[in-house]
Structures are given as C-alpha cells and as structure tokens.
Design a protein around this motif. Structure first.
Motif, PDB file in Angstrom:
ATOM      1  N   UNK A 146     -54.283   4.877  22.199  1.00 53.48           N
ATOM      2  CA  UNK A 146     -54.934   3.656  21.724  1.00 53.48           C
ATOM      3  C   UNK A 146     -54.543   3.436  20.266  1.00 53.48           C
ATOM      4  N   UNK A 147     -53.657   2.487  20.041  1.00 54.03           N
ATOM      5  CA  UNK A 147     -53.267   2.189  18.657  1.00 54.03           C
ATOM      6  C   UNK A 147     -52.918   0.724  18.450  1.00 54.03           C
ATOM      7  N   UNK A 148     -52.659  -0.020  19.521  1.00 52.67           N
ATOM      8  CA  UNK A 148     -52.394  -1.442  19.332  1.00 52.67           C
ATOM      9  C   UNK A 148     -53.713  -2.168  19.097  1.00 52.67           C
ATOM     10  N   UNK A 149     -53.605  -3.347  18.547  1.00 58.32           N
ATOM     11  CA  UNK A 149     -54.800  -4.139  18.267  1.00 58.32           C
ATOM     12  C   UNK A 149     -55.594  -4.389  19.538  1.00 58.32           C
ATOM     13  N   UNK A 150     -54.894  -4.746  20.634  1.00 56.54           N
ATOM     14  CA  UNK A 150     -55.558  -5.023  21.899  1.00 56.54           C
ATOM     15  C   UNK A 150     -56.213  -3.776  22.478  1.00 56.54           C
ATOM     16  N   UNK A 151     -55.499  -2.640  22.396  1.00 55.35           N
ATOM     17  CA  UNK A 151     -56.039  -1.407  22.959  1.00 55.35           C
ATOM     18  C   UNK A 151     -57.316  -0.984  22.252  1.00 55.35           C
ATOM     19  N   UNK A 152     -57.356  -1.122  20.948  1.00 57.06           N
ATOM     20  CA  UNK A 152     -58.560  -0.742  20.206  1.00 57.06           C
ATOM     21  C   UNK A 152     -59.694  -1.742  20.408  1.00 57.06           C
ATOM     22  N   UNK A 153     -59.335  -3.002  20.520  1.00 58.79           N
ATOM     23  CA  UNK A 153     -60.348  -4.040  20.707  1.00 58.79           C
ATOM     24  C   UNK A 153     -61.038  -3.906  22.061  1.00 58.79           C
ATOM     25  N   UNK A 154     -60.257  -3.592  23.090  1.00 62.19           N
ATOM     26  CA  UNK A 154     -60.795  -3.542  24.454  1.00 62.19           C
ATOM     27  C   UNK A 154     -60.864  -2.117  25.000  1.00 62.19           C
ATOM     28  N   UNK A 191     -62.110   1.006  13.667  1.00 58.88           N
ATOM     29  CA  UNK A 191     -61.919   0.658  15.079  1.00 58.88           C
ATOM     30  C   UNK A 191     -61.710   1.913  15.919  1.00 58.88           C
ATOM     31  N   UNK A 192     -61.003   2.884  15.370  1.00 63.59           N
ATOM     32  CA  UNK A 192     -60.733   4.122  16.102  1.00 63.59           C
ATOM     33  C   UNK A 192     -62.022   4.914  16.305  1.00 63.59           C
ATOM     34  N   UNK A 193     -62.855   5.011  15.289  1.00 63.92           N
ATOM     35  CA  UNK A 193     -64.096   5.773  15.466  1.00 63.92           C
ATOM     36  C   UNK A 193     -65.019   5.075  16.463  1.00 63.92           C
ATOM     37  N   UNK A 194     -64.993   3.759  16.482  1.00 66.02           N
ATOM     38  CA  UNK A 194     -65.803   3.029  17.467  1.00 66.02           C
ATOM     39  C   UNK A 194     -65.330   3.357  18.884  1.00 66.02           C
ATOM     40  N   UNK A 195     -64.010   3.403  19.082  1.00 66.04           N
ATOM     41  CA  UNK A 195     -63.467   3.764  20.389  1.00 66.04           C
ATOM     42  C   UNK A 195     -63.874   5.181  20.767  1.00 66.04           C
ATOM     43  N   UNK A 196     -63.819   6.100  19.816  1.00 67.94           N
ATOM     44  CA  UNK A 196     -64.204   7.478  20.094  1.00 67.94           C
ATOM     45  C   UNK A 196     -65.668   7.563  20.516  1.00 67.94           C
ATOM     46  N   UNK A 225     -68.556   9.770  14.796  1.00 66.30           N
ATOM     47  CA  UNK A 225     -67.890   9.925  16.088  1.00 66.30           C
ATOM     48  C   UNK A 225     -68.172  11.300  16.683  1.00 66.30           C
ATOM     49  N   UNK A 226     -68.150  12.324  15.854  1.00 66.35           N
ATOM     50  CA  UNK A 226     -68.441  13.674  16.340  1.00 66.35           C
ATOM     51  C   UNK A 226     -69.877  13.766  16.863  1.00 66.35           C
TER      52      UNK A 226
END
Length: 939
Positions: free
Chosen positions: A456-464, A509-514, A562-563
C-alpha cells in the motif's frame, strides 16, 4: 567576489563562506537579491577571466567533500551512538536483566520473538563507493580517523551482483551482531534461570532481502539470477554455520557429525552454484544444471531441522560452557535456516493481472476487479489441484508473475524447504489481486510456504486500503490460507505516497491503514494469526525515514497509535523495516556499528511496546489534526500537478544525479520529450534526490505553514502536547534546516535570458560577450526561469508561515540550529552554478557543424541546457573526430592535391571546449554527492 579573496590557481578558493554570509546580510536592503546566484556569478566571472581554473574548483571541492563526509559520519554516529561495544553489551545485559524479573516462560517468549525484521532492499541509493561506505561506518565509530581520497572517489554504477553482494555482507554483519546479543541473553538467562536456561533460543531480530528477487518495474533480472543468488545465500549460510561449529567439534560426536554434513552440503551447493553461474542459454546447458540440482544426493541439504535436532541433544547434556556457546548457533540455524535471510520476491499487480487472464479464459479487456472475475477467481482457487513443474517450465514461461511463482516452487523443492518466501505485490489496489497470487501459489503447491503481501503506497491504495482489507479478510479462501500460514502480511511504503501525498500526509495515511488492518482482523475473527507489517520507509528525510534518532525512525512509519490498535485487540504484531541500498547497509558497515544499531533498536522497541492505551491528543482533537492532514495533502497534490513545479524540477531532468543503482531511474526518452518530462515518469528516489539537489525538499516541507496559518497558536499548542505531532514537526524542522528557497530560485536564473544579455554590459567581459548574447537569444523564450520564479514565490509564502509556526514551538523539541551547514550548502550550490555557466558558455562557443544523423548543433545545446552532458559530449566527439585518417594514409594510384587535415583544429576544439565541458560536469556530480551527504542519504 573581490579578487583579493581568490588565491593562486590549483589551491582551494578561500573566503567563500564569508562572502556568502555578507551577501545574505544585504538581502535586508535588497530582498530581491539572490546571494547564492550572486556568488555563483562572481565565481563564474573569475573562471572566465582566468583568475580561477577548474583545478582550483577541484581543490576547493576536495575540502568540501571531506567536510560533508565527516558531517555525515557524525550524524550516523549520533543516530546509533554510543558505538563503543562495551557500552552496548552493558545495555543489552541491563535490558535482559529487566525482563528476567519475570518467569522463564515470559523471558523466553520475549527474546525468542524478533523485535524487528530487518529487510535489506536495493533501491538505487549506492551513492558512495564500497570503500566510502566502509570508511563512513569506521569514521562514525572513530571520529578522529582521516578521510582517504579513495573514500571520496565517485562510485561506478553498481550491477545487480554488486548490490546482492553488498546485501549479503550487511546481513552477515547483522547476524554477527545478533549472535553477540544472543550470547549475552543466554548468559543472563543462565544466571537467572539455572534450571531452564538451556531451553532458551533467542532470536531478537530477523533478516530478509529482496535483492535479486524484485521484478517490479524491471526486466533485467532473469529467473536464473534469482536461483543463482539463492544458491549463493545458502552456501554463505552453510559456511557460517560450519565456521561457528568447528571450534566445538571436538567436544561431542554429534557436533562432529553436523560439521561433516555441512561440509558435504557445502561442496554440493558450491557445485550447484557453479552450474547455475555458467552460460545457461542453450537447452542442453540448462538441462544439465537443472538435472544436477534436482537429482537425489545424500549431500543435498534441503532442511536444517535434522541437524538442529542433533545439536539440541548436545545442548541438553553438554557442560555449561559448551551449551552457552552452542545456543546462539542453534538459534541462528532455527531463525535463518538455509538462507541468509527470508527472501522477498516482488512483482507488480499489473504483472499478476496479465498472467491470470488466460487462466480465467478471458479477454484482455476483462477487469480483474470486476464481480464476474472475483467469482471466477473463487471457483479457480476452490478447484485448483497442484501441478508438477520443473526448470523447463521456468525456461519457457513468458509471463513475469508466473515465472516468479515457478522460481519460488523450485527453490522450495530443491534449495531450501524450511524457510517461507514472501511475495510482495506492488501497486496492489484490489483484493482480487491477492486472490490471483493465492491461485498461483495453490496451483504450484506452495501456498503453505509463501506469504502474499500487498503493498500500500499509491494514493488510491492508501485512500481505499481499509475497504480493501475488510473485503479481503472476508474471503473464506483467504481466511483458510492465512490460518495455515499463521500470518497476515502487508507492506506499507513511502515511495509513491511521499511523492503524491507528501511525506507528512503519507505517514498519517499509512498509520490510519495500519489501524484499519487491526480493526478488520478483529472483525473477521482473525485474532489467531499474526499481523505482519513491513514498512519500506527508506533511509533519508526525503523518503519518510526520520533523522531524529533510531527511536523516531521506527515510530515515524509505525506510530504508537497504530501499535496500540493491535495491542488493545490482543493481536500479535510483527514489525519489519527496510534498510535500503548503501544508505541502509552503512549501519552494518562493521561489527561496532551493527551492534550499536541493533542495541538502539532493542531499546526503542522495548520502550515503545504498547499496552493498548493511546492518550496522545493528536488523535483526540481530530478537528485540528484531521484538518491539518487534509490541508497539507491538498497542497502537496496541487504542487505535484502544477506545470511550473514539474517544469522546474525537471529543468535538468535527472542530470544532477549520480548513477546509484542497477535499477533505471526512468524510461528512456528522446530530446523532444525531455522538455515535457513529468514527475510521474520518474521513480521516488530520484524524485526526492532532485528536490535535495535543488535545495528545497518540497514534499517534506510544503503545505505545513499554509495548513496552520489561520489558527497557528492552536496548532502550536497541540503539537507541543502531542508526541506524534512533535515527531512529525521534528522531521519537518530537520528538512527545513537544509532548505533554501534562494538556492532553488538561483537555479532558475541560469535560464534567464535577461541575465545573459546583461552580463557583458558596458564591456565587462569582452571575452565572453558573443557567447552571452548567443545564450540570451536562445533562452529569451525558455520558460524554465519563469517556472522557478513561480514555484519560489509560492514556497516563500508557505515558508514564512512555517517559520512563524516553528517559532512558537519549544526549542527543546526541535533540532539545534545549524547555520554553518546552511552556508556550506550554499557554497556548494554556488560552485555548481558557476560550473553550469562555464558549461553553457563553452558549449555555445563551439564552432557550428553540419547536421549529421538527424542531430544538429541546436539539439546538442538543448542537451547541454538540460545537463545531458554525457550524451552531448559523445555527439560532439563524433562531430569533431581527432583520429580521422589523413590523405597520406591511403595508397592511391590516382594523383590528387593534398587536402588540409582538420585534425589539429578538431583537437583544439576538443581540448578547449569538449573536454572542459566534461571535466566541469564531473565536478558537478561530485558536488551532488557532497550535498547528498549533508542530507544524510541519497533521496
């Protein structure tokens, strides 16, 4: 610059920092003045007037290179210090004793589970030569050492074999440090748990690599390369185990037997490696190599487990000294098996989609994410029976994704049957993509040995990404698969995210995904498997890694919040982080630095273990933090789409950068497309490197000031109370220390036709007047100068707002001011600007030549203006050959008048212009290295 400041030729130019400082002092009286460009112009005038020469630039640069190198070593030491082995051993013992206050079961569980998986990746960050990286690590440990000239020599572009060898060397260093740690843990356990300590099998760290297995965006790695590398890693590990056990062989016959088995396996593996290192282009050669590898052989070691069982018996009965020495070796054998580290194969989602279509019986136009395709994938997976494959299947397979799965299958069957393999999928934005991979894993009978990990690193991948994970975890086939493996693996990255969203929004955005991953695991009853998150966050402030210390480096991509999402749901969390290329491997440059780094990681990870609580106000006061995230992200997206931003950053293409890896930075483009080169066409590391080289890391800094401007005091209050916000702002502040809008603007002035037209005003420089006027005419309609001005104006407004915010934050939470570094960077940029002017002036003074091979003088000048100097020099040498045959070299019967040779004139053109241009560009690339060293990494 006053001439009295210039010393004799070939000696370093003095007074540059003082002169730049005085020029900055005058900006209060003349805000539009540009000190960096002015210093560059003064140096240029001295150079064109022969008061200076390139030898003087070389001497000056040598001093600046050493200074940058030393500063980088000091920064490295600050990140991982103390480096003294005695101090770190003492710290490890202390941490171990603290955990020994509980039961042996708790102690063993703590130290038998890796605190971090270190993954050695090979993105192109090999800026320094191998000796340079070795000296950098050595200097970090011993600051008084001298910097040799060898360390500063430019690096030749490494091959994939060079990168693989560097990765193996780094992992070996890490493994040696881990063995040291394991011995200390055993010693503490022996004293704390006299009855149980022999049961301890410490594994504080795990190691992995994708070097030679990463096929995302490249076609230059053959499947045989991956097999060859895997054999070499197996051989490396067998040799390490044998070397560790031989001193103990006389103690017990079981150890002797294991050593004999390892020696036989070593010889067999060496022969297989030799076979696969040969030319396999013929079917006969490949068949011979493959048949030797697949044949039954008593020396063919496919599992380390039988050898471990023999050694376990020794540990249970041996004397304390022998058992203590043996446990770290056995622990390594159980942890690493027959590999240097876990292998991470990597492909792109599009490669999987291309491969699956024929299995779905569909046309190319079918959308793999469609409902019909998903239904077909479910049926495929449910009805799939494993098929037998061999190396011939690999040789004839023409789809990249299937080749990777075939290679994994053969490695598991014939090289290492113990270690699982990771399959990373880049640009993965649909659950169906993971199901495609699961189908191929099942088809080739390896689904129980492979961990499929979407990136997950593209804008779309992180958004969704949250919806993606929720849908994937709901799939029965996926649930069955992960329960067999015992792990759910994902990868998060800052490459595309850092470009498209900006580094700060990307981190959020990454921590939100985690967090969403933890929620979805609990929602779908997957609490019986581990959640594994591999953070590929890079090494420098440009790609998302934090320069504020190892603790912040680990918290930046995997925050306490996230942890806590995993801890509060009682989910096991496995963390991995990348160490990329030369910039990452330098931490493991010697035994001292490797042990120091792993000790700092141990400290940080233990300190950051979550109890499930998170009281950071950044996550409670979302009316402030969420607005901040959205506003910064919006600004970053605006810049990335802005034509002026793209034109300014690509003004020189990638020509300010050294070649730093075997992976290409962008697709090839011709002269016409160079003018319209988009940031989307280059990769993340060169994108961030260009920002560094132009003097302003836009994707870290931009948007922060604007986002908080309307309610600055409230933001400052939140950032002061929040550990997460403070960590983010410290990253911004580190980057801002090295940033200069004046520097960025200076590069635009090189394309300003008015500057060139005015430069020889009133006869100031008669020797270059014609050349200046030629440049003025050519650049009169060039839009690069205007693009730089527009970009600098926008950034200046935002930068002023950022400065006001930073002034409100506690000084203790920000890095110390470093005005000396800022001025040194300014001098480096000024030297480069002078060299650019020298190149431009020399280029337009070269006599015209007739169009040849569709290349004209105008085309070559366009290349020069884009700093495509190697291409331009090559064409110019073709246009002015100095080794052309003379008329007397021919033995002709027919008489003719002698023709005048052009060789002497062409030789003069080469020596006075073409060679000078090439030499000046070489100096520019050395400046690029020095600038990158001040940033602490390439990109």
């Amino acid at each position: 610059m006053a001439k009295k400041q210039i010393v004799k030729k070939t000696k370093p130019i003095t007074g540059l920092t003082d002169r730049l400082k005085s020029l900055y002092a005058h900006t209060g009286e003349s805000p539009m003045s540009n000190p960096v460009f002015q210093l560059g112009f003064e140096l240029s005038r001295e150079l064109e007037g022969n008061a200076l020469d390139l030898a003087g630039f070389d001497a000056t640069l040598r001093n600046l290179e050493r200074d940058a190198f030393r500063k980088r070593a000091k920064h490295l030491s600050g990140l991982i210090g103390p480096i003294d082995p005695a101090s770190n051993k003492k710290k490890i013992r202390s941490l171990a004793r603290q955990s020994a206050e509980s039961s042996f079961r708790t102690f063993s569980a703590r130290w038998s589970r890796p605190l971090l998986g270190c993954v050695f990746t090979a993105h192109p960050t090999f800026l320094l030569n191998p000796n340079g990286y070795a000296e950098l690590a050595s200097l970090a440990a011993s600051p008084k050492k001298k910097v040799s000239a060898t360390a500063l020599k430019p690096n030749s572009a490494p091959t994939i074999d060079d990168e693989h060898q560097a990765a193996v060397s780094a992992i070996n260093s890490a493994a040696d440090a881990q063995a040291e740690m394991s011995g200390l843990l055993v010693d503490v356990a022996r004293k704390s748990y006299p009855k149980d300590w022999r049961k301890l099998r410490p594994a504080p760290f795990a190691f992995g690599t994708w070097v030679g297995y990463d096929m995302d965006g490249r076609t230059d790695i053959a499947w045989s390369t991956s097999v060859r590398f895997r054999l070499s890693e197996k051989l490396n590990q067998i040799e390490r185990y044998k070397a560790a056990l031989e001193p103990l062989a006389k103690v017990d016959e079981n150890i002797q037997t294991v050593c004999q088995k390892l020696e036989q396996a070593e010889a067999h593996c060496q022969q297989m490696l030799d076979n696969f290192s040969a030319d396999l282009s013929s079917t006969e050669a490949l068949s011979e190599a493959a048949n030797a590898l697949t044949a039954s052989d008593a020396a063919k070691l496919l599992s380390i487990k039988p050898l471990v069982s023999k050694l376990e018996k020794v540990i249970s009965k041996a004397d304390d000294k022998t058992a203590s020495a043996l446990i770290p070796v056995v622990s390594a054998m159980k942890n690493q098996g027959l590999g240097t580290g876990t292998v991470h194969f990597r492909i792109n989602s599009s490669q999987l989609h291309n491969a699956i279509r024929r299995h779905l019986g569909s046309k190319e136009s079918l959308a793999v994410e469609s409902r019909s395709a998903m239904a077909s994938l479910r049926r495929l997976i449910a009805g799939t029976k494993p098929v037998d494959v061999n190396f011939a299947n690999l040789a004839i397979e023409n789809t990249t994704a299937v080749r990777q799965f075939l290679a994994i299958a053969q490695i598991i069957k014939h090289i290492d049957g113990d270690n699982p393999v990771r399959m990373l999928i880049a640009e993965c934005e649909q659950p169906s993509t993971v199901l495609c991979a699961l189908y191929f894993a099942k088809l080739f009978g390896i689904e129980d040995r492979i961990d499929i990990s979407p990136l997950f690193e593209t804008e779309s991948a992180l958004e969704h990404g949250g919806r993606f994970l929720d849908a994937l975890f709901a799939e029965p086939a996926y649930q069955d698969y992960v329960r067999v493996r015992g792990v759910i693996a994902i990868q998060t990255g800052f490459s595309d995210a850092g470009r498209f969203l900006g580094q700060i929004p990307a981190a959020l955005a990454i921590e939100r995904l985690q967090g969403r991953m933890a929620q979805s695991m609990a929602k779908h009853g997957l609490s019986d498997v581990e959640g594994l998150i591999f953070n590929t966050h890079g090494e420098s402030m440009g790609r998302g890694s934090h320069p504020g210390g190892i603790g912040e480096r680990l918290l930046h991509p995997m925050s306490q919040w996230a942890r806590a999402q995993f801890a509060r749901r009682n989910l096991d969390l496995v963390q991995e982080a990348s160490f990329q290329g030369g910039d990452g491997y330098v931490y493991f440059g010697n035994e001292q630095t490797a042990l120091a780094l792993l000790t700092r990681i141990m400290e940080a990870q233990l300190a950051n273990e979550s109890d499930g609580k998170n009281e950071d106000p950044f996550y409670a006061e979302t009316d402030v933090s969420l607005d901040f995230y959205r506003d910064v992200r919006r600004t970053q997206a605006r810049y990335f789409q802005d034509k002026s931003y793209n034109r300014a950053l690509m003004a020189f293409g990638l020509s300010l950068l050294n070649e730093t890896g075997s992976r290409k930075s962008r697709r090839q483009s011709d002269i016409a497309t160079e003018r319209d080169l988009s940031l989307r066409r280059i990769r993340a590391i060169p994108h961030n490197s260009v920002l560094q080289q132009l003097g302003y890391p836009v994707n870290v800094i931009a948007g922060i000031g604007e986002a908080v401007n309307e309610d600055r005091e409230r933001f400052a209050d939140l950032f002061t109370r929040s550990d997460r916000a403070t960590c983010l702002m410290r990253l911004v502040a580190f980057s801002n220390q090295r940033a200069s809008i004046k520097t960025l603007g200076a590069y635009g002035e090189i394309f300003n036709g008015a500057f060139w037209a005015t430069r020889p005003y009133r006869g100031a420089e008669p020797e270059v007047e014609a050349a200046c006027l030629d440049l003025a005419e050519r650049l009169a309609v060039d839009n690069r100068a205007q693009s730089f001005r527009q970009l600098a104006t926008q950034l200046r407004i935002d930068g002023l707002m950022l400065r006001r915010l930073l002034d409100l934050l506690p000084a203790k939470s920000l890095p110390d001011a470093d005005e000396e570094r800022r001025r040194t960077l300014g001098v480096l940029h000024a030297l480069r600007l002078a060299l650019m002017q020298h190149i431009f002036l020399k280029a337009v003074q070269i006599p015209p030549f007739s169009r040849r091979n569709d290349i004209s003088r105008d085309d070559i000048l366009d290349m020069v203006f884009a700093l495509r100097i190697p291409d331009a020099v090559s064409l110019l040498r073709d246009a002015y050959p100095v080794e052309a045959p003379e008329i007397d070299d021919f033995d002709m019967d027919e008489p003719a008048q002698a023709s005048r040779s052009s060789a002497p004139e062409y030789a003069r053109i080469r020596s006075d212009y073409i060679d000078v241009i090439e030499d000046a560009y070489g100096l520019m690339l050395r400046i690029s290295t020095a600038i990158a060293n001040h940033f602490g990494a390439h990109g």
